[in-house]
Design a protein around this motif. Structure first.
Motif, PDB file in Angstrom:
ATOM      1  N   VAL A   1       9.465  12.712  -0.292  1.00 42.37           N
ATOM      2  CA  VAL A   1       8.999  11.383   0.094  1.00 42.37           C
ATOM      3  C   VAL A   1       9.616  10.376  -0.865  1.00 42.37           C
ATOM      4  N   ILE A   2      10.232   9.323  -0.321  1.00 41.27           N
ATOM      5  CA  ILE A   2      10.873   8.299  -1.141  1.00 41.27           C
ATOM      6  C   ILE A   2      10.137   6.982  -0.959  1.00 41.27           C
ATOM      7  N   GLU A   3       9.597   6.446  -2.052  1.00 39.75           N
ATOM      8  CA  GLU A   3       8.978   5.123  -2.034  1.00 39.75           C
ATOM      9  C   GLU A   3      10.013   4.114  -2.522  1.00 39.75           C
ATOM     10  N   THR A   4      10.488   3.244  -1.629  1.00 39.24           N
ATOM     11  CA  THR A   4      11.498   2.274  -2.022  1.00 39.24           C
ATOM     12  C   THR A   4      10.861   1.089  -2.734  1.00 39.24           C
ATOM     13  N   SER A   5      11.700   0.322  -3.415  1.00 40.88           N
ATOM     14  CA  SER A   5      11.267  -0.966  -3.930  1.00 40.88           C
ATOM     15  C   SER A   5      10.899  -1.867  -2.770  1.00 40.88           C
ATOM     16  N   GLY A   6       9.998  -2.815  -3.025  1.00 40.05           N
ATOM     17  CA  GLY A   6       9.627  -3.766  -1.996  1.00 40.05           C
ATOM     18  C   GLY A   6      10.771  -4.650  -1.544  1.00 40.05           C
TER      19      GLY A   6
ATOM     20  N   GLY B   1       0.791  -1.229   0.000  1.00 45.40           N
ATOM     21  CA  GLY B   1       0.000   0.000   0.000  1.00 45.40           C
ATOM     22  C   GLY B   1       0.821   1.275   0.000  1.00 45.40           C
ATOM     23  N   LYS B   2       2.097   1.208  -0.397  1.00 43.72           N
ATOM     24  CA  LYS B   2       2.958   2.395  -0.367  1.00 43.72           C
ATOM     25  C   LYS B   2       2.452   3.490  -1.306  1.00 43.72           C
ATOM     26  N   THR B   3       2.143   3.112  -2.545  1.00 45.28           N
ATOM     27  CA  THR B   3       1.710   4.114  -3.522  1.00 45.28           C
ATOM     28  C   THR B   3       0.375   4.737  -3.121  1.00 45.28           C
ATOM     29  N   THR B   4      -0.522   3.926  -2.576  1.00 43.61           N
ATOM     30  CA  THR B   4      -1.814   4.449  -2.113  1.00 43.61           C
ATOM     31  C   THR B   4      -1.608   5.478  -1.005  1.00 43.61           C
ATOM     32  N   LEU B   5      -0.706   5.175  -0.079  1.00 43.76           N
ATOM     33  CA  LEU B   5      -0.407   6.118   0.995  1.00 43.76           C
ATOM     34  C   LEU B   5       0.147   7.420   0.444  1.00 43.76           C
ATOM     35  N   ILE B   6       1.117   7.331  -0.460  1.00 43.51           N
ATOM     36  CA  ILE B   6       1.754   8.538  -0.978  1.00 43.51           C
ATOM     37  C   ILE B   6       0.764   9.357  -1.807  1.00 43.51           C
TER      38      ILE B   6
ATOM     39  N   THR C   1       6.985  -2.735 -11.226  1.00 47.31           N
ATOM     40  CA  THR C   1       5.782  -2.299 -11.939  1.00 47.31           C
ATOM     41  C   THR C   1       6.158  -1.060 -12.751  1.00 47.31           C
ATOM     42  N   LEU C   2       7.126  -1.255 -13.652  1.00 44.58           N
ATOM     43  CA  LEU C   2       7.756  -0.170 -14.383  1.00 44.58           C
ATOM     44  C   LEU C   2       6.741   0.811 -14.956  1.00 44.58           C
ATOM     45  N   GLY C   3       6.841   2.049 -14.547  1.00 42.84           N
ATOM     46  CA  GLY C   3       6.011   3.109 -15.083  1.00 42.84           C
ATOM     47  C   GLY C   3       4.670   3.259 -14.408  1.00 42.84           C
ATOM     48  N   ILE C   4       4.198   2.225 -13.751  1.00 42.56           N
ATOM     49  CA  ILE C   4       2.843   2.264 -13.210  1.00 42.56           C
ATOM     50  C   ILE C   4       2.750   3.206 -12.015  1.00 42.56           C
ATOM     51  N   ASP C   5       3.592   2.986 -11.004  1.00 33.53           N
ATOM     52  CA  ASP C   5       3.506   3.806  -9.797  1.00 33.53           C
ATOM     53  C   ASP C   5       3.741   5.275 -10.104  1.00 33.53           C
ATOM     54  N   GLY C   6       4.736   5.541 -10.962  1.00 32.72           N
ATOM     55  CA  GLY C   6       5.006   6.930 -11.319  1.00 32.72           C
ATOM     56  C   GLY C   6       3.821   7.583 -11.991  1.00 32.72           C
ATOM     57  N   ASP C   7       3.188   6.851 -12.902  1.00 35.69           N
ATOM     58  CA  ASP C   7       2.014   7.400 -13.586  1.00 35.69           C
ATOM     59  C   ASP C   7       0.861   7.634 -12.614  1.00 35.69           C
ATOM     60  N   ILE C   8       0.685   6.691 -11.674  1.00 37.32           N
ATOM     61  CA  ILE C   8      -0.384   6.854 -10.683  1.00 37.32           C
ATOM     62  C   ILE C   8      -0.165   8.131  -9.873  1.00 37.32           C
ATOM     63  N   LEU C   9       1.051   8.295  -9.390  1.00 44.66           N
ATOM     64  CA  LEU C   9       1.325   9.448  -8.544  1.00 44.66           C
ATOM     65  C   LEU C   9       1.257  10.750  -9.334  1.00 44.66           C
ATOM     66  N   LYS C  10       1.733  10.722 -10.592  1.00 40.54           N
ATOM     67  CA  LYS C  10       1.650  11.939 -11.399  1.00 40.54           C
ATOM     68  C   LYS C  10       0.197  12.297 -11.690  1.00 40.54           C
ATOM     69  N   GLY C  11      -0.662  11.277 -11.716  1.00 43.58           N
ATOM     70  CA  GLY C  11      -2.092  11.543 -11.879  1.00 43.58           C
ATOM     71  C   GLY C  11      -2.699  12.236 -10.681  1.00 43.58           C
ATOM     72  N   CYS C  12      -2.001  12.171  -9.535  1.00 43.00           N
ATOM     73  CA  CYS C  12      -2.463  12.849  -8.324  1.00 43.00           C
ATOM     74  C   CYS C  12      -1.850  14.229  -8.171  1.00 43.00           C
ATOM     75  N   ALA C  13      -1.017  14.616  -9.135  1.00 42.68           N
ATOM     76  CA  ALA C  13      -0.255  15.852  -8.989  1.00 42.68           C
ATOM     77  C   ALA C  13      -1.176  17.061  -8.809  1.00 42.68           C
ATOM     78  N   ILE C  14      -0.738  17.952  -7.949  1.00 42.61           N
ATOM     79  CA  ILE C  14      -1.435  19.195  -7.660  1.00 42.61           C
ATOM     80  C   ILE C  14      -0.394  20.308  -7.700  1.00 42.61           C
ATOM     81  N   PRO C  15      -0.805  21.571  -7.647  1.00 40.05           N
ATOM     82  CA  PRO C  15       0.192  22.651  -7.708  1.00 40.05           C
ATOM     83  C   PRO C  15       1.313  22.526  -6.681  1.00 40.05           C
ATOM     84  N   ASP C  16       1.014  21.995  -5.492  1.00 43.31           N
ATOM     85  CA  ASP C  16       2.060  21.866  -4.479  1.00 43.31           C
ATOM     86  C   ASP C  16       2.937  20.642  -4.697  1.00 43.31           C
ATOM     87  N   CYS C  17       2.548  19.761  -5.622  1.00 43.19           N
ATOM     88  CA  CYS C  17       3.380  18.609  -5.995  1.00 43.19           C
ATOM     89  C   CYS C  17       3.170  18.358  -7.486  1.00 43.19           C
TER      90      CYS C  17
END
Length: 345
Positions: free
Chosen positions: A100-105, A19-24, A45-61
């Motif tokens: 915030v750093i999300e490490t590999s599992g 649940g790391k990506t969900t938390l971040i 999960t090459l590209g997946i987590d980054g795309d998910i988080l970039k989809g959450c991007a807001i002006p402060d991130c």
């Protein structure tokens, strides 16, 4: 570079699927005006987590503050990937308030924690806290990871991984480094499963650690960010199964700052840095140069003999136009006189 304030960094560790990506994603959405930057290393999960988080991007991130490292387990690629990435984030304008750093599992957290003592970054950041996510159902059942097949596929996907650590030992290393454990998926584990997971965590953790349950990554950011643990100063209290093994200690490295006046030819400076890197086995050169007749500051970033330069911003009226370069190498390769002569030309 003149700002001496240290940016807090939170390391989020835990197995694939914990649940790391969900938390971040939740932390990004609930940043409350705090400027965040995120480093993602879930390479399985090459590209997946980054795309998910970039989809959450807001002006402060914004999306450019979210960087994905996909060249292998972050604890095995510190020099090649992690340090240059952190330096890039520190150079952002405006600077992040928190990284915030999300490490590999599969990442062993202690080698990453040790990286914060590298000369290039140790005076500019502090480890606010190490957060370990644990899947309550998997831990309670003794599996530790929710999807063992996915973990093995992740291990196989990284030919450069330098450790074949059993999952139980990785889990114990994650707990040993943690300042806070977040217990996820308690709804799937049920009360008995959560109780078993808590008992296992209490038994395996080498020191008392707070355990907080959460669902779907929802938690008050104030609980996760702002721990002020300064974990890089507390490494000895965070034992690892790999302590004492042969490794490239960060104390083997040293740095110096070389300052000079304005330069006439950026290409000539690049050539001198390339020659210095080859002749003295220099790992990193970074800094900025004042180019005579140019209103913009020239940013310099070198990894070995690979050098990038760009004009990043105008010189401010209250600044002294000067060239300032940080040089990082092994102890026996740092000689101020030789390096100064090589850079001055």
């Amino acid at each position: 570079m003149n700002d001496l304030s240290r940016i807090p960094v939170t390391i989020v560790t835990g197995f694939l699927g914990a649940g790391k990506t969900t938390l971040i994603s939740h932390l990004i959405r609930q940043s409350a005006g705090r400027r965040l930057a995120v480093v993602v290393n879930e390479f399985g999960t090459l590209g997946i987590d980054g795309d998910i988080l970039k989809g959450c991007a807001i002006p402060d991130c914004p999306a450019e503050n979210i960087v994905e490292l996909a060249n292998g387990c972050i604890c095995c690629t510190v020099a090649d990937d992690f340090i240059p990435t952190v330096e890039t984030l520190l150079a952002l304008d405006p600077r992040p308030d928190h990284i915030v750093i999300e490490t590999s599992g599969l990442a062993l957290p202690k080698p990453l924690l040790k990286a914060f003592d590298w000369p290039a970054i140790r005076s500019r950041i502090t480890v606010d806290g190490v957060i370990a996510l644990a899947d309550a159902e998997a831990v309670g059942a003794g599996r530790f990871a929710p999807d063992l097949a996915a973990i093995e596929a992740q291990r196989a996907a990284d030919p450069g991984i330098e450790h074949e650590t059993p999952l139980a030992e990785v889990f114990e290393d994650q707990l040993a480094c943690a300042d806070l454990v977040l217990l996820t998926k308690g709804d799937l584990a049920g009360p008995d499963g959560v109780a078993r997971a808590r008992a296992i965590i209490a038994a395996e953790a080498p020191r008392p650690v707070t355990v907080v349950e959460l669902l779907d990554g929802v938690i008050d950011p104030a609980i996760v960010l702002g721990l002020e643990a300064a974990a890089e100063d507390d490494i000895a209290a965070r034992p690892s199964h790999h302590d004492g093994e042969a490794e490239h200690e960060h104390d083997d490295f040293d740095s110096l700052v070389h300052e000079m006046g304005e330069i006439d030819d950026p290409a000539a400076l690049v050539a001198r840095i390339e020659a210095l890197a080859r002749d003295r086995d220099i790992l990193r050169v970074k800094g900025y140069a004042a180019v005579r007749g140019k209103p913009m500051r020239l940013l310099v970033q070198a990894v070995g003999a690979r050098i990038r330069t760009q004009y990043d911003r105008p010189w401010r009226v209250d600044e002294t136009r000067a060239t300032r370069l940080v040089v990082i190498a092994e102890h026996d390769r740092i000689d101020p006189a030789i390096i100064g002569t090589a850079l001055n030309g």
